[in-house]
Design an enzyme around this catalytic site. Structure first.
Site, PDB file in Angstrom:
ATOM      1  N   ASN A   1      -1.687  -0.144   7.590  1.00 36.63           N
ATOM      2  CA  ASN A   1      -2.695  -0.056   6.364  1.00 36.63           C
ATOM      3  C   ASN A   1      -3.567  -1.118   6.729  1.00 36.63           C
ATOM      4  O   ASN A   1      -3.413  -2.554   7.005  1.00 36.63           O
ATOM      5  CB  ASN A   1      -1.905  -0.470   4.985  1.00 36.63           C
ATOM      6  CG  ASN A   1      -2.883  -0.629   4.041  1.00 36.63           C
ATOM      7  OD1 ASN A   1      -3.905  -0.227   4.007  1.00 36.63           O
ATOM      8  ND2 ASN A   1      -2.570  -1.199   3.016  1.00 36.63           N
ATOM      9  N   GLU A   2      -4.992  -0.949   7.069  1.00 34.26           N
ATOM     10  CA  GLU A   2      -5.773  -1.765   7.462  1.00 34.26           C
ATOM     11  C   GLU A   2      -6.540  -2.623   6.355  1.00 34.26           C
ATOM     12  O   GLU A   2      -7.505  -3.379   6.601  1.00 34.26           O
ATOM     13  CB  GLU A   2      -7.399  -0.884   7.866  1.00 34.26           C
ATOM     14  CG  GLU A   2      -6.747  -0.213   9.359  1.00 34.26           C
ATOM     15  CD  GLU A   2      -7.873   0.804   9.715  1.00 34.26           C
ATOM     16  OE1 GLU A   2      -8.747   0.833   9.290  1.00 34.26           O
ATOM     17  OE2 GLU A   2      -7.818   0.893  11.224  1.00 34.26           O
TER      18      GLU A   2
ATOM     19  N   GLY B   1       0.868  -1.250   0.254  1.00 38.76           N
ATOM     20  CA  GLY B   1       0.037   0.173  -0.178  1.00 38.76           C
ATOM     21  C   GLY B   1       0.737   1.215  -0.042  1.00 38.76           C
ATOM     22  O   GLY B   1       0.219   2.367   0.778  1.00 38.76           O
TER      23      GLY B   1
ATOM     24  N   LYS C   1       7.580   9.665  -7.462  1.00 35.25           N
ATOM     25  CA  LYS C   1       7.784   8.233  -7.680  1.00 35.25           C
ATOM     26  C   LYS C   1       9.091   8.094  -7.859  1.00 35.25           C
ATOM     27  O   LYS C   1       9.440   8.653  -8.971  1.00 35.25           O
ATOM     28  CB  LYS C   1       6.962   7.570  -8.547  1.00 35.25           C
ATOM     29  CG  LYS C   1       6.997   6.043  -8.827  1.00 35.25           C
ATOM     30  CD  LYS C   1       6.728   5.282  -7.412  1.00 35.25           C
ATOM     31  CE  LYS C   1       6.948   3.692  -7.900  1.00 35.25           C
ATOM     32  NZ  LYS C   1       6.532   2.839  -6.789  1.00 35.25           N
TER      33      LYS C   1
ATOM     34  N   GLY D   1       9.106   5.175  -2.956  1.00 34.55           N
ATOM     35  CA  GLY D   1      10.227   4.198  -3.431  1.00 34.55           C
ATOM     36  C   GLY D   1       9.507   3.271  -4.405  1.00 34.55           C
ATOM     37  O   GLY D   1       8.304   3.301  -4.460  1.00 34.55           O
TER      38      GLY D   1
END
Length: 219
Positions: free
Chosen positions: A178-179, A17, A40, A119
């Site tokens: 992150n859920e 994510g 990015k 990254g």
């Protein structure tokens, strides 16, 4: 917490994510009054345009920016979906680290207060055969946002990543929990609670942030 001029976003694994966390952090910084842009570092598996940059713009409710068209927000795009070192070799090109640095500097010169720099892959992903993503971060003294989740195995990978950063002198400012996707509620909550306690004990200056599944499901 003071917003850094450059914050590097990495993760404990692929498909954890990072792209969504990058937009999540950019939105957070923007709401605090900072003029923010996402970048990015290297995109693989694409032609001409960076799909992750396009996703940043979508999540942030933005159109393509002039800096995107100039190539500043994604210095390298390779067609082969692989680690940067292999993708560059397959395309017969060379990744010049100085070019990435110049693009990042160029964004700051355009008046942005902060760059959230995503990254490619995790901390130990090679940029060159003899140069890792972690080398890039450490050499530039970039603070880090580390993306994790509650899936089985993530606790081990998160603690190893934190230990590695500590050994290399990389400051971890954020751990992004992150859920998405949700699988086992017991493991997920215990993982979050464990990380919360661990960070308070071992990395008290690191901020643990939940990234809601409905806001940022990873691709």
């Amino acid at each position: 917490m003071t917003i850094p001029p450059i914050l590097f976003v990495s993760g404990i694994d692929t498909n954890i994510g990072k792209t969504f966390a990058t937009a999540f952090l950019a939105q957070r910084f923007s709401s605090e009054g900072s003029k923010v842009i996402t970048q990015k570092m290297i995109q693989t598996g694409c032609i001409k345009e960076s799909e992750d940059i396009l996703e940043h713009r979508r999540l942030l409710g933005q159109s393509t920016l002039p800096e995107d068209k100039e190539g500043l927000t994604c210095p390298y795009i390779f067609s082969y979906p692989a680690s940067p070192h292999l993708a560059a070799e397959k395309d017969g090109r060379t990744i010049e680290l100085s070019h990435i640095d110049e693009c990042t500097k160029g964004l700051l010169q355009k008046g942005y207060d902060s760059i959230v720099l995503e990254g490619a892959g995790g901390l130990m992903v090679p940029i060159h055969r003899d140069y890792l993503t972690l080398d890039f971060i450490a050499d530039r003294h970039y603070p880090l946002a580390l993306v994790t989740s509650g899936r089985l195995g993530s606790l081990n990978h998160t603690l190893m990543s934190l230990e590695l950063c500590y050994q290399r002198g990389v400051e971890v400012l954020y751990v992004i929990y992150n859920e998405y996707p949700s699988a086992d509620k017991l493991i997920e909550q215990d993982t979050y609670d464990y990380l919360d306690n661990y960070l308070q004990s071992h990395h008290p200056h690191c901020c643990l942030l939940r990234m809601p599944a409905l806001v940022c499901p990873p691709r």
